[in-house]
Motif scaffolding. Structure first.
Motif, PDB file in Angstrom:
ATOM      1  N   GLY A  35       6.509 -31.973 -31.819  1.00  0.00           N
ATOM      2  CA  GLY A  35       6.822 -33.333 -31.411  1.00  0.00           C
ATOM      3  C   GLY A  35       8.310 -33.472 -31.114  1.00  0.00           C
ATOM      4  N   SER A  36       8.675 -34.506 -30.369  1.00  0.00           N
ATOM      5  CA  SER A  36      10.082 -34.725 -30.002  1.00  0.00           C
ATOM      6  C   SER A  36      10.972 -34.871 -31.226  1.00  0.00           C
ATOM      7  CB  SER A  36      10.214 -35.965 -29.117  1.00  0.00           C
ATOM      8  OG  SER A  36       9.596 -35.723 -27.871  1.00  0.00           O
ATOM      9  N   ASP A  37      10.394 -35.327 -32.333  1.00  0.00           N
ATOM     10  CA  ASP A  37      11.160 -35.482 -33.572  1.00  0.00           C
ATOM     11  C   ASP A  37      11.092 -34.228 -34.449  1.00  0.00           C
ATOM     12  OD1 ASP A  37       8.541 -35.570 -34.437  1.00  0.00           O
ATOM     13  OD2 ASP A  37       8.725 -37.496 -35.466  1.00  0.00           O
ATOM     14  N   GLY A  38      10.518 -33.145 -33.906  1.00  0.00           N
ATOM     15  CA  GLY A  38      10.401 -31.896 -34.653  1.00  0.00           C
ATOM     16  C   GLY A  38       9.148 -31.802 -35.507  1.00  0.00           C
ATOM     17  N   SER A  39       8.311 -32.846 -35.476  1.00  0.00           N
ATOM     18  CA  SER A  39       7.110 -32.854 -36.311  1.00  0.00           C
ATOM     19  C   SER A  39       6.091 -31.833 -35.808  1.00  0.00           C
ATOM     20  CB  SER A  39       6.482 -34.251 -36.341  1.00  0.00           C
ATOM     21  OG  SER A  39       6.077 -34.618 -35.036  1.00  0.00           O
ATOM     22  N   LEU A  40       5.324 -31.312 -36.742  1.00  0.00           N
ATOM     23  CA  LEU A  40       4.284 -30.352 -36.411  1.00  0.00           C
ATOM     24  C   LEU A  40       3.013 -31.116 -36.078  1.00  0.00           C
ATOM     25  CD1 LEU A  40       4.830 -27.636 -39.166  1.00  0.00           C
ATOM     26  CD2 LEU A  40       5.901 -27.860 -36.925  1.00  0.00           C
ATOM     27  N   THR A  41       2.932 -31.550 -34.845  1.00  0.00           N
ATOM     28  CA  THR A  41       1.764 -32.320 -34.415  1.00  0.00           C
ATOM     29  C   THR A  41       0.561 -31.395 -34.365  1.00  0.00           C
ATOM     30  OG1 THR A  41       2.413 -31.904 -32.138  1.00  0.00           O
ATOM     31  CG2 THR A  41       3.147 -33.965 -33.115  1.00  0.00           C
ATOM     32  N   GLY A  42      -0.586 -31.933 -34.052  1.00  0.00           N
ATOM     33  CA  GLY A  42      -1.845 -31.211 -34.115  1.00  0.00           C
ATOM     34  C   GLY A  42      -1.813 -29.778 -33.630  1.00  0.00           C
ATOM     35  N   TYR A  43      -2.693 -28.997 -34.186  1.00  0.00           N
ATOM     36  CA  TYR A  43      -2.791 -27.587 -33.834  1.00  0.00           C
ATOM     37  C   TYR A  43      -4.229 -27.166 -34.068  1.00  0.00           C
ATOM     38  CZ  TYR A  43      -1.555 -22.608 -33.726  1.00  0.00           C
ATOM     39  OH  TYR A  43      -1.461 -21.275 -33.410  1.00  0.00           O
ATOM     40  N   ALA A  44      -4.851 -26.581 -33.050  1.00  0.00           N
ATOM     41  CA  ALA A  44      -6.269 -26.229 -33.137  1.00  0.00           C
ATOM     42  C   ALA A  44      -6.576 -25.313 -34.323  1.00  0.00           C
ATOM     43  CB  ALA A  44      -6.737 -25.582 -31.830  1.00  0.00           C
ATOM     44  N   GLY A  45      -5.647 -24.450 -34.690  1.00  0.00           N
ATOM     45  CA  GLY A  45      -5.865 -23.538 -35.808  1.00  0.00           C
ATOM     46  C   GLY A  45      -5.538 -24.149 -37.153  1.00  0.00           C
ATOM     47  N   GLY A  46      -5.134 -25.412 -37.154  1.00  0.00           N
ATOM     48  CA  GLY A  46      -4.724 -26.085 -38.385  1.00  0.00           C
ATOM     49  C   GLY A  46      -3.207 -26.135 -38.479  1.00  0.00           C
ATOM     50  N   VAL A  47      -2.679 -27.296 -38.840  1.00  0.00           N
ATOM     51  CA  VAL A  47      -1.224 -27.472 -38.903  1.00  0.00           C
ATOM     52  C   VAL A  47      -0.597 -26.498 -39.894  1.00  0.00           C
ATOM     53  CG1 VAL A  47       0.630 -29.106 -39.444  1.00  0.00           C
ATOM     54  CG2 VAL A  47      -1.313 -29.852 -38.082  1.00  0.00           C
ATOM     55  N   TRP A  48      -1.305 -26.133 -40.965  1.00  0.00           N
ATOM     56  CA  TRP A  48      -0.738 -25.190 -41.928  1.00  0.00           C
ATOM     57  C   TRP A  48      -0.476 -23.831 -41.277  1.00  0.00           C
ATOM     58  CZ3 TRP A  48      -2.835 -20.580 -43.629  1.00  0.00           C
ATOM     59  CH2 TRP A  48      -4.185 -20.344 -43.330  1.00  0.00           C
ATOM     60  N   ARG A  49      -1.344 -23.425 -40.331  1.00  0.00           N
ATOM     61  CA  ARG A  49      -1.123 -22.156 -39.631  1.00  0.00           C
ATOM     62  C   ARG A  49       0.073 -22.270 -38.689  1.00  0.00           C
ATOM     63  NH1 ARG A  49      -7.101 -21.717 -39.477  1.00  0.00           N
ATOM     64  NH2 ARG A  49      -7.640 -19.947 -40.809  1.00  0.00           N
ATOM     65  N   LYS A  50       0.197 -23.413 -38.039  1.00  0.00           N
ATOM     66  CA  LYS A  50       1.344 -23.634 -37.153  1.00  0.00           C
ATOM     67  C   LYS A  50       2.637 -23.540 -37.954  1.00  0.00           C
ATOM     68  CE  LYS A  50       2.957 -26.906 -33.658  1.00  0.00           C
ATOM     69  NZ  LYS A  50       2.476 -27.928 -32.741  1.00  0.00           N
ATOM     70  N   LYS A  51       2.668 -24.176 -39.112  1.00  0.00           N
ATOM     71  CA  LYS A  51       3.844 -24.141 -39.986  1.00  0.00           C
ATOM     72  C   LYS A  51       4.137 -22.699 -40.404  1.00  0.00           C
ATOM     73  CE  LYS A  51       5.540 -26.374 -44.249  1.00  0.00           C
ATOM     74  NZ  LYS A  51       6.015 -25.287 -45.062  1.00  0.00           N
ATOM     75  N   TRP A  52       3.103 -21.962 -40.790  1.00  0.00           N
ATOM     76  CA  TRP A  52       3.276 -20.573 -41.209  1.00  0.00           C
ATOM     77  C   TRP A  52       3.880 -19.747 -40.076  1.00  0.00           C
ATOM     78  CZ3 TRP A  52       2.360 -15.566 -40.067  1.00  0.00           C
ATOM     79  CH2 TRP A  52       2.448 -14.629 -41.091  1.00  0.00           C
ATOM     80  N   LEU A  53       3.311 -19.877 -38.869  1.00  0.00           N
ATOM     81  CA  LEU A  53       3.790 -19.097 -37.723  1.00  0.00           C
ATOM     82  C   LEU A  53       5.242 -19.426 -37.389  1.00  0.00           C
ATOM     83  CD1 LEU A  53       0.592 -19.289 -35.505  1.00  0.00           C
ATOM     84  CD2 LEU A  53       1.578 -17.200 -36.493  1.00  0.00           C
ATOM     85  N   LEU A  54       5.590 -20.703 -37.382  1.00  0.00           N
ATOM     86  CA  LEU A  54       6.970 -21.094 -37.062  1.00  0.00           C
ATOM     87  C   LEU A  54       7.943 -20.586 -38.118  1.00  0.00           C
ATOM     88  CD1 LEU A  54       6.402 -24.687 -35.662  1.00  0.00           C
ATOM     89  CD2 LEU A  54       6.917 -22.592 -34.375  1.00  0.00           C
ATOM     90  N   GLU A  55       7.561 -20.667 -39.385  1.00  0.00           N
ATOM     91  CA  GLU A  55       8.423 -20.140 -40.454  1.00  0.00           C
ATOM     92  C   GLU A  55       8.532 -18.620 -40.349  1.00  0.00           C
ATOM     93  OE1 GLU A  55       6.825 -21.684 -44.111  1.00  0.00           O
ATOM     94  OE2 GLU A  55       7.768 -23.642 -43.804  1.00  0.00           O
ATOM     95  N   TYR A  56       7.426 -17.973 -40.068  1.00  0.00           N
ATOM     96  CA  TYR A  56       7.416 -16.519 -39.916  1.00  0.00           C
ATOM     97  C   TYR A  56       8.347 -16.093 -38.781  1.00  0.00           C
ATOM     98  CZ  TYR A  56       5.628 -11.846 -38.890  1.00  0.00           C
ATOM     99  OH  TYR A  56       5.511 -10.505 -38.645  1.00  0.00           O
ATOM    100  N   GLU A  57       8.236 -16.781 -37.645  1.00  0.00           N
ATOM    101  CA  GLU A  57       9.037 -16.416 -36.483  1.00  0.00           C
ATOM    102  C   GLU A  57      10.515 -16.767 -36.651  1.00  0.00           C
ATOM    103  OE1 GLU A  57       7.290 -17.855 -32.846  1.00  0.00           O
ATOM    104  OE2 GLU A  57       5.529 -16.563 -33.077  1.00  0.00           O
ATOM    105  N   SER A  58      10.801 -17.749 -37.502  1.00  0.00           N
ATOM    106  CA  SER A  58      12.209 -18.122 -37.702  1.00  0.00           C
ATOM    107  C   SER A  58      12.868 -17.247 -38.774  1.00  0.00           C
ATOM    108  CB  SER A  58      12.327 -19.599 -38.094  1.00  0.00           C
ATOM    109  OG  SER A  58      11.865 -19.786 -39.415  1.00  0.00           O
TER     110      SER A  58
END
Length: 160
Positions: free
Chosen positions: A129-152
């Protein structure tokens, strides 16, 4: 055109189903079923499995696979633009829409993002999201968070 081949691959955040043929990878999706890794991976999917191994081992930051996702011309253009988001970086939906040339199409871009058939390799998880929020993700927002943390490169914090 040959029939699609299928294999399953275990990741740290779930089992993936990989489908493709000699024309390329058609889909990589995360599933919630518990399936054993196959002992024989179809030849046309072996390079995908190898590159996913490297990604999760931390030695690959970009994929070099022949892709063949099925979608509309508009969806294909959205997915192509996702490939331009570098590893470890994010973009907002608005920024993605601007790069595609029509800020009024933000909902359509978000919808196409959500229909991305090639998980991780076409990095829709890097759109926030424009505010940096982890908006919806087909695989589940927890997976999106994991991937972004992993990649960072963020290390998981523990309480003890």
């Amino acid at each position: 055109m040959s029939n699609l081949q299928t294999t399953y691959y275990k990741t740290p955040i779930g089992i993936t189903k990989i489908e493709g043929n000699e024309n390329g990878i058609q889909s990589i999706s995360v599933i919630d079923d518990d399936i054993e890794n196959p002992t024989k991976v179809p030849t046309c999917l072996q390079e995908c499995v190898t590159q996913l191994d490297e990604y999760f081992a931390g030695t690959r930051t970009a994929f070099d696979l022949k892709l063949n996702p099925k979608g509309t011309v508009f969806q294909q253009s959205v997915w192509d633009e996702l490939l331009n988001i570098p590893f470890g970086r994010t973009r907002s939906y608005l920024e993605q829409t601007k790069r595609l040339g029509d800020v009024k199409a933000i909902r359509a871009v978000a919808s196409a993002n959500g229909k991305n058939p090639i998980w991780i390799v076409i990095p829709c998880h890097r759109v926030v999201g424009s505010d940096g929020s982890l908006t919806g993700y087909a695989g589940g927002v927890w997976r999106k968070k994991w991937l972004l943390e992993y990649e960072s490169g963020a290390k998981q914090q523990t309480l003890f």
